[in-house]
Structures are given as C-alpha cells and as structure tokens.
Write an enzyme that holds these catalytic residues in place. Structure first.
Site, PDB file in Angstrom:
ATOM      1  N   TYR A   1     -32.268  -6.564  14.107  1.00 41.10           N
ATOM      2  CA  TYR A   1     -33.734  -7.414  14.706  1.00 41.10           C
ATOM      3  C   TYR A   1     -33.718  -8.463  13.811  1.00 41.10           C
ATOM      4  O   TYR A   1     -33.965  -8.144  12.391  1.00 41.10           O
ATOM      5  CB  TYR A   1     -34.832  -6.457  14.289  1.00 41.10           C
TER       6      TYR A   1
ATOM      7  N   CYS B   1     -36.496  -8.142  10.818  1.00 40.68           N
ATOM      8  CA  CYS B   1     -36.592  -6.887  10.218  1.00 40.68           C
ATOM      9  C   CYS B   1     -36.196  -7.231   8.509  1.00 40.68           C
ATOM     10  O   CYS B   1     -34.895  -7.686   8.470  1.00 40.68           O
ATOM     11  CB  CYS B   1     -35.580  -5.734  10.685  1.00 40.68           C
TER      12      CYS B   1
ATOM     13  N   PHE C   1     -34.848  -5.301   6.158  1.00 47.03           N
ATOM     14  CA  PHE C   1     -33.575  -4.833   5.669  1.00 47.03           C
ATOM     15  C   PHE C   1     -32.395  -5.613   6.337  1.00 47.03           C
ATOM     16  O   PHE C   1     -31.384  -5.777   5.801  1.00 47.03           O
ATOM     17  CB  PHE C   1     -33.541  -3.200   6.208  1.00 47.03           C
ATOM     18  N   CYS C   2     -32.581  -6.036   7.640  1.00 46.07           N
ATOM     19  CA  CYS C   2     -31.555  -6.929   8.336  1.00 46.07           C
ATOM     20  C   CYS C   2     -31.725  -8.333   7.462  1.00 46.07           C
ATOM     21  O   CYS C   2     -30.251  -8.874   7.249  1.00 46.07           O
ATOM     22  CB  CYS C   2     -31.685  -6.971   9.714  1.00 46.07           C
TER      23      CYS C   2
END
Length: 297
Positions: A29, A32, A34-35
C-alpha cells in the site's frame, strides 16, 4: 580516501553487483509506513523493482500468499522467493548485497518466523534476528568498523518499528478534518474502485478517527498526540547529533532509511507540516531526500 568515503564506495559497488540478476516485485500500500521503509531502502541502493499496489479491501493481488500483510517482496535471484516483514526484507537484501557467499534463499532462512501469543491471547508471527545482517567477521568489520555502530543502527531500526510507526495514525487521524484529508490522500494514492474509494474515504475516515483514539490509549500517548511525535522526532535528531550528516555518517545507514521511510508517509498532510515547523528534523530530512534522489533509480 577517508573511511566514510571508502565505505560509501564499497556500499555502492556492492549494490551494483547483483542488481541485474536480482528481480524484485514489491506488493504494497503506497501509504503504509512499513512499505515506505522498503522503498526507501531499495531506492537508496539503486535496485530496480516493480510495484504492485494492493487493494486494501479485497487484497486479491496477494491471494497467492498465506501471509496476508504488506509489504511482501518477491525476489528472484536464480529461483523465486517470497520475503515477508519490512525489517526482514531490508536485512536479508542488505546481507545479500554485501556478502555473495550465500544464496538469498539461505540468507532468508536465517530469519525464521516464530508464532507467539500476545497478552490478550492473539496469535502473532514474529521474525527472529530481523535487525541483524548475517555477515561473517571480516564483512562485519568492513561494514561496522566499530561495534557500537552496529548496536546503534539496530537500536534505532527497532525504535522505528516499535515506537515511531505507532505515532503516525494517531497524528494523521487526530481530528475529523485530518482523518478526512488523510483518507482522501489514501484513496487518491491507493488502488480503489470508484465506489470503494468513496466508501473508504468517508466511512474509513470516521472509523480511523475512533481507531486513532484507541491507539492513543493503547500506546499511552498524551492528549495532544503531536507532542509525542515532536518529542520522538527530536529524540532521533539528537541521536544523529550535530557532527554527522546521518546516523550512518556521510551516508545513511539502515536506521536513517527506516526513520525516513516511516515519516515520509505523512508528506502532504497537516501532521507533516506541523512536524517540520515544530521540530529540528528538517535539515536531516532534506539531506535524506537529496541522497535518495541522487542514488535512486
């Protein structure tokens, strides 16, 4: 050449070696944190990769995977391999770039998933060793000339995952107006159908406004969550110090990339603008932007 310049040269020549043979696809995403951490890492190391934006409601794009979170990185370095968890992805690929002794498959096996049960009885998967680079003694000395450098990098990578990330939602959904602006951004940048997007924007904004209040309580944040964000960001700036461009010295290390990746998802939102005005983060943040643009693909 000074030590920092030699290290930078080594890092970039290491990154160039396998790039041609390493095919990467990132399931994500866009908004996001973390992404975003993984993208910051891949961009900084000049590694080309394809992005598959995942629909956050249906998640059909990752139906091949029993692991249902993002990011997921599919890596092909001779044989296809799925890497889960942002910190595992970063540690495994970084190890692979530095050390050509082991296959990527073997390196990933050093980060085994372990099922644990939380205090509330919820089963979660954690990954052992995820902040370690799996290097031999000679490689470790080359990358971390001083032991404290490695300890510091691991400490702040963990801090980004365990603390900084949890300050994002309560800050971007702090008020109904901010929640709506955040979901407008999420829908614009994400992969939604027209009706899905409208539903997500309005229903999601209301839901996340209330979820952010729960998160605020869970993480014991102050009434004004901006204060926690400002304090955390200034703590990071203080740790980098006045005598270094980055925590990694003249070039970012994995902690720099993690913190930048997390904070970057707030760009364009009120929380980001407030953070830039009320903290000392701006000079470091701008240096990060510049170095990633310079080295990225």
């Amino acid at each position: 050449l000074c030590l920092a310049a030699r290290q930078r040269l080594r890092e970039h020549s290491a990154a160039e070696l396998p790039a041609g043979s390493l095919q990467l696809t990132l399931y994500q995403y866009k908004t996001c944190p973390f992404c975003s951490k993984v993208r910051a890492f891949l961009d900084y190391h000049g590694l080309p990769y394809e992005i598959v934006e995942v629909n956050p409601i249906m998640r059909r794009e990752i139906k091949f995977s029993s692991y249902r979170k993002v990011p997921i990185l599919l890596a092909n370095a001779g044989s296809p391999l799925q890497l889960n968890d942002s910190s595992v992805i970063i540690s495994a690929i970084k190890t692979y770039l530095i050390s050509r002794r082991n296959s990527l498959e073997e390196i990933v096996s050093f980060y085994p998933p372990v099922k644990t049960v939380t205090e509330k009885g919820k089963e979660v998967v954690e990954y052992e060793n995820k902040y370690w680079l799996m290097l031999d003694e000679k490689e470790t000395k080359r990358v971390y000339p001083v032991k404290e450098v490695r300890v510091e990098e691991m400490k702040w990578r963990k801090w980004a995952d365990d603390w900084l990330v949890h300050l994002i939602s309560p800050n971007v959904y702090r008020t109904p107006k901010e929640a709506l602006a955040s979901f407008d951004y999420i829908v614009r940048e994400g992969k939604f159908g027209t009706l899905e997007g409208l539903f997500a924007k309005y229903v999601g904004a209301v839901a996340m406004f209330f979820v952010s209040k729960r998160l605020k309580k869970r993480h014991q944040l102050r009434d004004d969550v901006r204060e926690d964000l400002y304090e955390a960001v200034n703590e990071w700036v203080k740790a980098v110090g006045k005598n270094r461009l980055f925590m990694g010295g003249n070039q970012p290390n994995l902690a720099d990339l993690a913190v930048y990746g997390v904070l970057r998802v707030m760009e364009g939102l009120e929380a980001f603008d407030d953070m830039m005005v009320h903290t000392n983060i701006q000079p470091w943040y701008q240096r990060m932007e510049e170095v990633i643009q310079k080295t990225g693909v």
